[in-house]
Scaffold this motif. Structure first.
Motif, mmCIF file in Angstrom:
data_model
loop_
_atom_site.group_PDB
_atom_site.id
_atom_site.type_symbol
_atom_site.label_atom_id
_atom_site.label_comp_id
_atom_site.label_asym_id
_atom_site.label_seq_id
_atom_site.Cartn_x
_atom_site.Cartn_y
_atom_site.Cartn_z
ATOM 1 N N HIS A 1 0.850 -1.193 0.000
ATOM 2 C CA HIS A 1 0.000 0.000 0.000
ATOM 3 C C HIS A 1 0.888 1.245 0.000
ATOM 4 O O HIS A 1 1.148 1.826 1.055
ATOM 5 C CB HIS A 1 -0.913 0.008 1.226
ATOM 6 C CG HIS A 1 -1.907 -1.108 1.225
ATOM 7 N ND1 HIS A 1 -1.640 -2.340 1.769
ATOM 8 C CD2 HIS A 1 -3.162 -1.175 0.739
ATOM 9 C CE1 HIS A 1 -2.697 -3.118 1.616
ATOM 10 N NE2 HIS A 1 -3.635 -2.433 1.003
ATOM 11 N N VAL B 1 -11.184 -1.825 -6.741
ATOM 12 C CA VAL B 1 -10.473 -2.011 -5.476
ATOM 13 C C VAL B 1 -11.422 -2.605 -4.449
ATOM 14 O O VAL B 1 -12.641 -2.443 -4.534
ATOM 15 C CB VAL B 1 -9.888 -0.689 -4.931
ATOM 16 C CG1 VAL B 1 -8.815 -0.140 -5.861
ATOM 17 C CG2 VAL B 1 -10.957 0.343 -4.655
ATOM 18 N N TYR C 1 -3.921 1.788 -4.406
ATOM 19 C CA TYR C 1 -3.866 0.884 -3.251
ATOM 20 C C TYR C 1 -3.261 1.636 -2.070
ATOM 21 O O TYR C 1 -2.062 1.803 -1.955
ATOM 22 C CB TYR C 1 -3.070 -0.375 -3.586
ATOM 23 C CG TYR C 1 -3.526 -0.999 -4.885
ATOM 24 C CD1 TYR C 1 -4.882 -1.200 -5.145
ATOM 25 C CD2 TYR C 1 -2.616 -1.352 -5.863
ATOM 26 C CE1 TYR C 1 -5.308 -1.742 -6.341
ATOM 27 C CE2 TYR C 1 -3.038 -1.904 -7.063
ATOM 28 C CZ TYR C 1 -4.383 -2.097 -7.290
ATOM 29 O OH TYR C 1 -4.804 -2.634 -8.480
ATOM 30 N N THR D 1 -8.040 0.700 4.120
ATOM 31 C CA THR D 1 -7.234 0.331 2.962
ATOM 32 C C THR D 1 -8.083 0.226 1.706
ATOM 33 O O THR D 1 -9.284 -0.026 1.763
ATOM 34 C CB THR D 1 -6.542 -1.033 3.155
ATOM 35 O OG1 THR D 1 -7.542 -2.041 3.339
ATOM 36 C CG2 THR D 1 -5.583 -1.025 4.325
ATOM 37 N N SER D 2 -7.408 0.418 0.592
ATOM 38 C CA SER D 2 -7.933 0.010 -0.709
ATOM 39 C C SER D 2 -6.871 -0.924 -1.276
ATOM 40 O O SER D 2 -5.687 -0.603 -1.281
ATOM 41 C CB SER D 2 -8.173 1.208 -1.630
ATOM 42 O OG SER D 2 -6.990 1.961 -1.815
ATOM 43 N N SER D 3 -7.311 -2.087 -1.698
ATOM 44 C CA SER D 3 -6.409 -3.144 -2.157
ATOM 45 C C SER D 3 -6.898 -3.678 -3.492
ATOM 46 O O SER D 3 -8.057 -3.454 -3.866
ATOM 47 C CB SER D 3 -6.381 -4.284 -1.131
ATOM 48 O OG SER D 3 -5.984 -3.810 0.133
#
Length: 193
Positions: free
Chosen positions: A53, A95, A59, A81-83
């Motif tokens: 990240h 995401v 991300y 979070t963005s993953s």
């Protein structure tokens, strides 16, 4: 809703946060079915996750900390979070998002603050859709995602087993304003003419 501490700072996560972030996540691993991990992690085991990240791009890892503590050492209250949604290239504009709050920080608006900052950060990225998987039941998470414009797209029933029982997972989707729109890559169906 309880008050958000007046000196909450939301910023990109760093390796200095790793121990606190691991402790927060391990609480949910050990005590809840909100994550389907079943074994706690060491900070060293979580380091690749943190490094996946970066400070910019789609991300992200954002951390909320209370900087008004009496000993002037910021206390991590939670993170969002963005993953990657899936590893295949065609999913690159999607995401998966999540937020976790420290046990003593739940119900205080920290998750909302983190999501607001996360979606503002993602507004300049090439992200078309955001997805969230919510283990059920979890009404507070459902309410927060609804407030951010997510809508329910389906539920996997009894998809995970933890603590000796099966759990459902509901999927939520949020349209995002992609900064670049559809890719300029050629349409494979047209090249066959």
């Amino acid at each position: 809703m309880a008050q958000i501490p007046t000196e909450v700072q939301v910023r990109p996560g760093t390796e200095a946060d790793l121990e606190a972030l691991t402790a927060i996540y391990n609480h949910y691993v050990r005590e809840t079915a909100l994550t389907f991990d079943t074994s706690a992690f060491t900070p060293a085991e979580r380091l690749p996750w943190l490094r996946s990240h970066p400070e910019d791009g789609p991300y992200r890892l954002l951390v909320a900390s209370d900087v008004s503590t009496s000993d002037n050492a910021p206390v991590v209250l939670g993170y969002a979070t963005s993953s990657p949604y899936r590893p295949k290239a065609a999913y690159s504009t999607s995401v998966e998002v999540s937020a976790y709050c420290a046990p003593g920080a739940t119900g205080r608006g920290i998750g909302t603050l983190l999501y607001k900052a996360l979606f503002e950060a993602l507004s300049g990225e090439d992200v078309h859709r955001a997805y969230a998987a919510i283990a059920q039941p979890n009404e507070p998470s459902v309410r927060m995602h609804d407030a951010f414009g997510f809508h329910h797209v389906g539920t996997y029933t009894e998809v995970g087993r933890k603590f000796g029982r099966f759990w459902d997972v509901s999927w939520y989707e949020k349209p995002m304003l992609s900064r670049t729109g559809p890719s300029a890559s050629p349409d494979p169906s047209r090249s066959r003419r």
